[in-house]
Every structure is written in C-alpha cells, then in structure tokens.
Design a protein around this motif. Structure first.
Motif, short mmCIF file in Angstrom:
data_model
loop_
_atom_site.label_atom_id
_atom_site.label_comp_id
_atom_site.label_asym_id
_atom_site.label_seq_id
_atom_site.Cartn_x
_atom_site.Cartn_y
_atom_site.Cartn_z
N ASP A 1 1.36 -3.31 -10.68
CA ASP A 1 0.56 -3.19 -9.46
C ASP A 1 -0.05 -4.53 -9.09
O ASP A 1 0.26 -5.56 -9.69
CB ASP A 1 -0.50 -2.09 -9.61
N LYS B 1 0.86 -1.19 0.00
CA LYS B 1 0.00 0.00 0.00
C LYS B 1 0.89 1.24 0.00
O LYS B 1 1.70 1.44 0.91
CB LYS B 1 -0.92 -0.01 1.21
N THR B 2 0.75 2.04 -1.03
CA THR B 2 1.63 3.20 -1.19
C THR B 2 0.92 4.52 -0.97
O THR B 2 1.51 5.57 -1.14
CB THR B 2 2.24 3.19 -2.61
N GLY B 3 -0.35 4.48 -0.62
CA GLY B 3 -1.10 5.72 -0.39
C GLY B 3 -1.76 6.25 -1.64
O GLY B 3 -2.49 7.23 -1.59
N SER B 4 -1.50 5.62 -2.79
CA SER B 4 -2.14 6.04 -4.04
C SER B 4 -3.33 5.13 -4.31
O SER B 4 -3.66 4.26 -3.50
CB SER B 4 -1.14 5.96 -5.19
N TYR B 5 -3.99 5.32 -5.45
CA TYR B 5 -5.16 4.50 -5.74
C TYR B 5 -4.77 3.10 -6.20
O TYR B 5 -5.62 2.22 -6.33
CB TYR B 5 -6.02 5.19 -6.81
N ASP C 1 -2.13 -0.32 -5.47
CA ASP C 1 -1.15 -0.98 -4.62
C ASP C 1 -0.05 -1.51 -5.52
O ASP C 1 -0.25 -2.48 -6.27
CB ASP C 1 -1.79 -2.14 -3.84
#
Length: 229
Positions: free
Chosen positions: A119, A39-43, A45
């Motif tokens: 992703d 989980k990178t904080g963007s929409y 992964d």
C-alpha cells in the motif's frame, strides 16, 4: 554598433537561446513513476505497477543458520508459537504472516516464506518487519527483537529478489514491539551470532489484497533462485 544596440542584441540572442533550451526540454520524454498509490475505496490506498496495471505484493523469505538455537518445537499446544513475527507500519503493528512450523531446510538454513499486500506506506518506506524467539521453559527470550526496515518502493523490478539483508535495528525485552511502535530512543545493538536474514521481491497480481501463497516456499522448478521443499 553603439552600446545600447549591442546590449539589445545580446538580450534578444539570450532569449532565443533560452527558448531553444525550453523546446529541447519539452522534447525530452517525460518519466513516469513505476508504482503509484490508487484509491480503492478501502481503508488503504493500494499500489499499482503502472507499466502492467497490476498490483504488486511483497513476497518475503526469511532464513536463519541451523547453528542458531531455536525452540523445539517452534509451536506447541501449551505455549503456542515460540517464534514471533510482527509487521510495523505508521498506525501501529500487527502479527506477522510467517507460520513458524512451515519451513524448509536448504544449505544449512531454516527458511520460511510469506506474502503481504503493498500500500501507500510502502511507497514511502514506512514499513518494517520484526522477528524474535522465546524459550518458555527457560523463562527467557532467545535474543532481541530483530527488525528489518523496508526501503521505499520506487523502481524495483518485479520478480527480482533483493540480496539477503541482516536486521537494521533491535528492541529488547518483552515489550520491544511497544518501543518500536512508539519510536522510543534507539537501543544498543547486541551481538547476535547467527542473526535472521530476509530478502524479498514484488510479484504482480490481478487483485491488490489476494495473497498468492500460504507460507509454503516456492517450488525450485518454477523459481530456480528459490528453494525446494
């Protein structure tokens, strides 16, 4: 030894045997996946390569025989790009990253290159790539939408090219992309005399979304297994 004592002895021996097997199993080294989603904080992964803690990106090369009839030029000011590529994923699709006018010629093939981030959908094998051409002056498509289905990313060796593969399925007509997005009933496989082919490898980067090339084929001196300009 009477029957009760004999039975108890067998049970105790079995228990010790199972305990030994359990100890042996615990002693075996545990395997860890080479690629995991983070989980990178963007929409999205994005995926990390666990041995190196770097981010893989899929570098793709596309080729087609010079005997395949293609529009000439592949792009013009009146019609734009006449060779269309599409990236398919569970949520829908987007225009592909291939730039039609940026190709090289090698061993009787026109060849292109592009790179995409990786992703969580890649881990599950949920992505595919489609390519088709059109001839606007002839008011027709130059064959079906040829679709390549990427397999799940499990233990691929970074920097190692796959074999060249042919399309796994087709869609027909101007709305072929729509049929693929909505997973309509599979369509008849038309014979394409000189189909497109692709191969890919995973290159490791320090940033999950930074594309490492701009569609130019890698220099042969740096990557002897690829092609030169």
């Amino acid at each position: 030894m009477n029957r009760k004592i004999k039975t108890l002895a067998v049970v105790v021996a079995s228990a010790f045997g199972l305990a030994g097997l359990a100890s042996d199993a615990d002693a075996q080294p545990k395997t860890h996946p080479k690629y995991i989603s983070v989980k990178t904080g963007s929409y999205k992964d994005y995926v990390i390569h666990t041995p190196t803690k770097k981010w893989p990106q899929r570098q793709v090369q596309v080729r087609v025989s010079h005997q395949r009839k293609l529009p000439h030029p592949l792009s013009d000011q009146h019609h734009g790009d006449l060779m269309h590529t599409t990236d398919f994923f569970p949520e829908g699709c987007s225009s592909g990253s291939l730039v039609p006018s940026r190709f090289t010629v090698r061993d009787g093939y026109k060849m292109w290159q592009f790179t995409n981030p990786v992703d969580a959908d890649d881990l599950k094998g949920l992505k595919s790539f489609g390519i088709e051409v059109e001839f606007p002056d002839e008011k027709r498509h130059g064959g079906p939408l040829e679709i390549f289905h990427y397999p799940p990313l499990t233990d691929a060796v970074p920097e190692q090219w796959t074999e060249w593969v042919k399309p796994g399925s087709q869609r027909h007509g101007e709305m072929g992309w729509w049929s693929e997005v909505h997973k309509s009933k599979a369509e008849e496989q038309l014979l394409v005399e000189h189909p497109f082919e692709i191969r890919w490898r995973f290159v490791l980067t320090d940033d999950p979304v930074r594309i490492i090339d701009d569609g130019i084929v890698d220099d042969e001196a740096s990557f002897p297994d690829t092609m030169s300009q």
